[in-house]
Design a protein around this motif. Structure first.
Motif, short mmCIF file in Angstrom:
data_model
loop_
_atom_site.label_atom_id
_atom_site.label_comp_id
_atom_site.label_asym_id
_atom_site.label_seq_id
_atom_site.Cartn_x
_atom_site.Cartn_y
_atom_site.Cartn_z
N GLU A 49 22.36 -80.07 27.12
CA GLU A 49 23.49 -80.06 25.95
C GLU A 49 24.68 -79.47 27.25
O GLU A 49 24.49 -78.99 28.00
N SER A 50 25.91 -79.71 26.54
CA SER A 50 26.89 -78.94 27.35
C SER A 50 27.11 -77.52 26.77
O SER A 50 28.29 -76.99 27.44
N LYS A 51 26.43 -76.93 26.10
CA LYS A 51 26.82 -75.55 25.65
C LYS A 51 25.51 -74.81 25.30
O LYS A 51 24.45 -75.76 24.75
N LEU A 52 25.35 -73.52 26.04
CA LEU A 52 23.80 -73.01 25.83
C LEU A 52 24.30 -71.80 24.92
O LEU A 52 25.05 -70.95 25.54
N LYS A 53 23.72 -71.59 23.84
CA LYS A 53 23.83 -70.24 22.97
C LYS A 53 22.79 -69.25 23.42
O LYS A 53 21.59 -69.63 23.98
N PHE A 54 23.34 -68.11 23.61
CA PHE A 54 22.50 -66.98 24.13
C PHE A 54 21.33 -66.76 23.21
O PHE A 54 20.25 -66.42 23.52
N SER A 55 21.45 -66.97 22.03
CA SER A 55 20.40 -66.91 21.02
C SER A 55 19.36 -67.80 21.25
O SER A 55 18.21 -67.56 20.70
N ASP A 56 19.51 -68.93 21.99
CA ASP A 56 18.43 -69.84 22.26
C ASP A 56 17.91 -69.62 23.67
O ASP A 56 16.79 -70.48 24.12
N VAL A 57 18.34 -68.87 24.37
CA VAL A 57 17.87 -68.57 25.70
C VAL A 57 16.78 -67.52 25.79
O VAL A 57 17.09 -66.23 25.34
N TYR A 58 15.68 -67.68 26.39
CA TYR A 58 14.71 -66.67 26.33
C TYR A 58 14.34 -66.15 27.56
O TYR A 58 13.65 -65.20 27.68
N ALA A 59 15.09 -66.65 28.88
CA ALA A 59 14.78 -66.01 30.19
C ALA A 59 15.64 -66.59 31.01
O ALA A 59 16.20 -67.84 30.83
N VAL A 60 15.88 -66.04 32.22
CA VAL A 60 16.84 -66.38 33.31
C VAL A 60 16.19 -65.84 34.52
O VAL A 60 15.72 -64.58 34.46
N GLU A 61 16.07 -66.41 35.55
CA GLU A 61 15.49 -65.81 36.92
C GLU A 61 16.08 -66.87 38.13
O GLU A 61 16.43 -68.07 38.16
N LEU A 62 16.13 -65.88 39.26
CA LEU A 62 16.24 -66.80 40.39
C LEU A 62 15.33 -67.39 41.09
O LEU A 62 14.17 -67.38 41.05
N LEU A 63 15.72 -68.58 41.77
CA LEU A 63 14.71 -69.54 42.25
C LEU A 63 14.74 -69.40 43.73
O LEU A 63 15.88 -68.88 44.37
N GLU A 64 14.11 -69.91 44.51
CA GLU A 64 14.17 -69.78 46.07
C GLU A 64 15.11 -70.92 46.52
O GLU A 64 15.51 -71.75 45.54
N THR A 121 24.77 -62.43 40.57
CA THR A 121 25.66 -62.01 39.70
C THR A 121 25.45 -62.64 38.30
O THR A 121 25.56 -62.31 36.98
N TRP A 122 25.36 -64.16 38.22
CA TRP A 122 25.23 -64.76 36.96
C TRP A 122 23.70 -64.56 36.31
O TRP A 122 23.78 -64.22 35.27
N VAL A 123 22.69 -64.30 37.28
CA VAL A 123 21.47 -64.03 36.42
C VAL A 123 21.61 -62.38 36.02
O VAL A 123 21.09 -62.53 34.64
N GLU A 124 22.01 -61.44 36.34
CA GLU A 124 22.26 -60.21 35.75
C GLU A 124 23.15 -60.45 34.57
O GLU A 124 22.79 -59.39 33.61
N HIS A 125 24.21 -61.02 34.63
CA HIS A 125 25.18 -61.20 33.65
C HIS A 125 24.47 -61.80 32.13
O HIS A 125 24.58 -61.31 31.11
N ILE A 126 23.86 -62.85 32.71
CA ILE A 126 23.13 -63.38 31.32
C ILE A 126 21.98 -62.73 30.87
O ILE A 126 21.82 -62.93 29.69
N LYS A 127 21.12 -62.00 31.83
CA LYS A 127 20.19 -60.92 31.20
C LYS A 127 20.83 -60.08 30.31
O LYS A 127 20.27 -59.57 29.31
N THR A 128 22.02 -59.37 30.89
CA THR A 128 22.87 -58.57 29.63
C THR A 128 23.18 -59.04 28.65
O THR A 128 22.85 -58.53 27.53
N CYS A 129 23.45 -60.35 28.38
CA CYS A 129 23.73 -60.97 27.08
C CYS A 129 22.66 -61.42 26.23
O CYS A 129 22.92 -60.96 25.14
N ILE A 130 21.59 -61.86 26.62
CA ILE A 130 20.36 -62.01 25.85
C ILE A 130 19.72 -60.78 25.60
O ILE A 130 19.11 -60.86 24.63
N ASN A 131 19.86 -59.72 26.24
CA ASN A 131 19.25 -58.35 25.71
C ASN A 131 20.06 -57.78 24.62
O ASN A 131 19.55 -56.93 24.05
N LYS A 132 21.22 -58.34 24.31
CA LYS A 132 21.93 -57.88 23.23
C LYS A 132 21.19 -58.35 21.94
O LYS A 132 21.76 -57.99 20.92
#
Length: 382
Positions: A49-64, A121-132
């Protein structure tokens, strides 16, 4: 990152501008000359989709460091920008098939950038948002029925366990060894230990869910009993019965007379066609366990009572009928149920309290009580 957004590479789409809003992320193709190609790529993939809701995101992580692929059907790409090795991070979210909207399936969005710190920076910011998202569980007790549904319990848990691990939800898994195992565990659990969990999950069928329900409510349901049926004159009023119940809940040991009353056989003259057994081992008598093993002092942990708003019950369908799941999610799909639990989705469920009264003084300890959530699921229309 805020406002106008930042340029990133989206795997399978190309270079996009990603912006952060109040409720999620949105992205647009960065180069207008490849805009139609990027949007065609999104349309061709039902997952994206062209938009991701934080309420539908359950994890974010760095990759190699790895490749970011070009658009799926792109004929024109930005020279030197696509399909190259770069730093990456992945957003784990959920989606629903367009032709069948009920099941939920995991979906991954892989973004890339040449700078590793930008990805962090993106990973940490998204984690902060979904932790809300405050309704999401952090720690769960899980009961797995190994024999339900032709042995699907353990297999289904192995399928969904990685989702809980990825979402950083701690799980204490107990594989039941006998009938009543889940009931005995929960009925004997102190309120201090129960407060370590945000909920209890049943990996099984309706029977295991109802066993868990009774284990929790047997000593913690705070509502009054229904009125005494006419003809049972031993209880002069409902308040006297409630007084006996409160006394039982405040004492961890039963007297000899009380124990005899509870362990009475169902075929004794005191029991007139009993609706439910009165044995303690099956967990049908509400006075079989104390609600807390903490001493009564200023440091005592507050008692856990039901109903309340913080503790949840969940079920991952693995039984032969799964009436409860079909009446709530509409799907007998373990992955859908697991994702709903992880994201903190809730739905109210009617619980029936079944009370069996006795007609002799031996019933003075308390009536026999059982709770059930699946009566409607087995109803027939005549």
């Amino acid at each position: 990152m805020e406002g106008g957004g930042e340029a990133l590479f989206l795997d399978g789409v190309g270079e996009v501008t990603v912006a952060v809003g109040d409720d999620g992320l949105s992205f647009q193709p960065l180069h207008q000359e490849v805009s139609s190609s990027c949007w065609s790529s999104i349309i061709m993939q039902p997952k994206l989709e062209s938009k991701l809701k934080f309420s539908d995101v359950y994890a974010v992580e760095l990759l190699e460091v790895g490749p970011v692929c070009e658009p799926w059907n792109a004929r024109a790409t930005v020279q030197g920008k696509i399909n190259t090795e770069m730093n990456r991070f992945v957003i784990h979210t959920v989606t629903r098939p367009r032709k069948r909207p009920s099941p939920w399936v995991p979906c991954e969005y892989i973004f890339g950038h040449k700078d590793q710190q930008t990805c962090k920076t993106w990973v940490e910011h998204i984690k902060t948002c979904i932790n809300k998202e405050q309704d999401r569980p952090k720690s769960l007790m899980v009961f797995v029925h190994p024999l339900c549904g032709k042995g699907r319990g353990c297999k289904n848990w192995e399928t969904v366990a990685p989702l809980f691990e990825r979402a950083k939800v701690k799980t204490k898994v107990i594989v039941t060894q006998r009938a009543g195992h889940a009931y005995d565990t929960l009925a004997s659990l102190s309120d201090k230990d129960l407060k370590k969990f945000d909920g209890v999950i049943a990996v099984g069928g309706d029977g295991l869910f109802n066993e868990i329900l009774n284990g929790l409510l047997s000593t913690r349901h705070t509502n009054s009993y229904p009125p005494t049926p006419e003809g049972f004159g031993y209880f002069r009023n409902n308040m006297k019965c409630q007084e006996h119940r409160n006394n039982d809940l405040s004492n961890s040991e039963l007297t000899g007379d009380d124990a005899n009353a509870i362990s009475g056989s169902s075929n004794t003259p005191d029991d007139h066609e009993p609706l439910l057994s009165t044995t303690r081992s099956t967990g049908l008598d509400i006075s079989s366990s104390d609600s807390s093993d903490e001493p009564c002092n200023g440091d005592q942990v507050p008692l856990v009572s039901f109903p309340n708003n913080w503790f949840r019950l969940g079920i991952i369908p693995s039984g032969s009928t799964d009436a409860i799941v079909l009446s709530t999610t509409g799907e007998r799909d373990p992955v859908t149920s697991a994702l709903l639990i992880i994201l903190g989705r809730r739905i109210s469920l009617d619980i029936a309290q079944v009370v069996r009264w006795k007609s002799s003084p031996s019933a003075e300890v308390s009536p026999t009580v059982r709770y059930a959530a699946s009566f409607a699921g087995y109803a027939t229309v005549s």
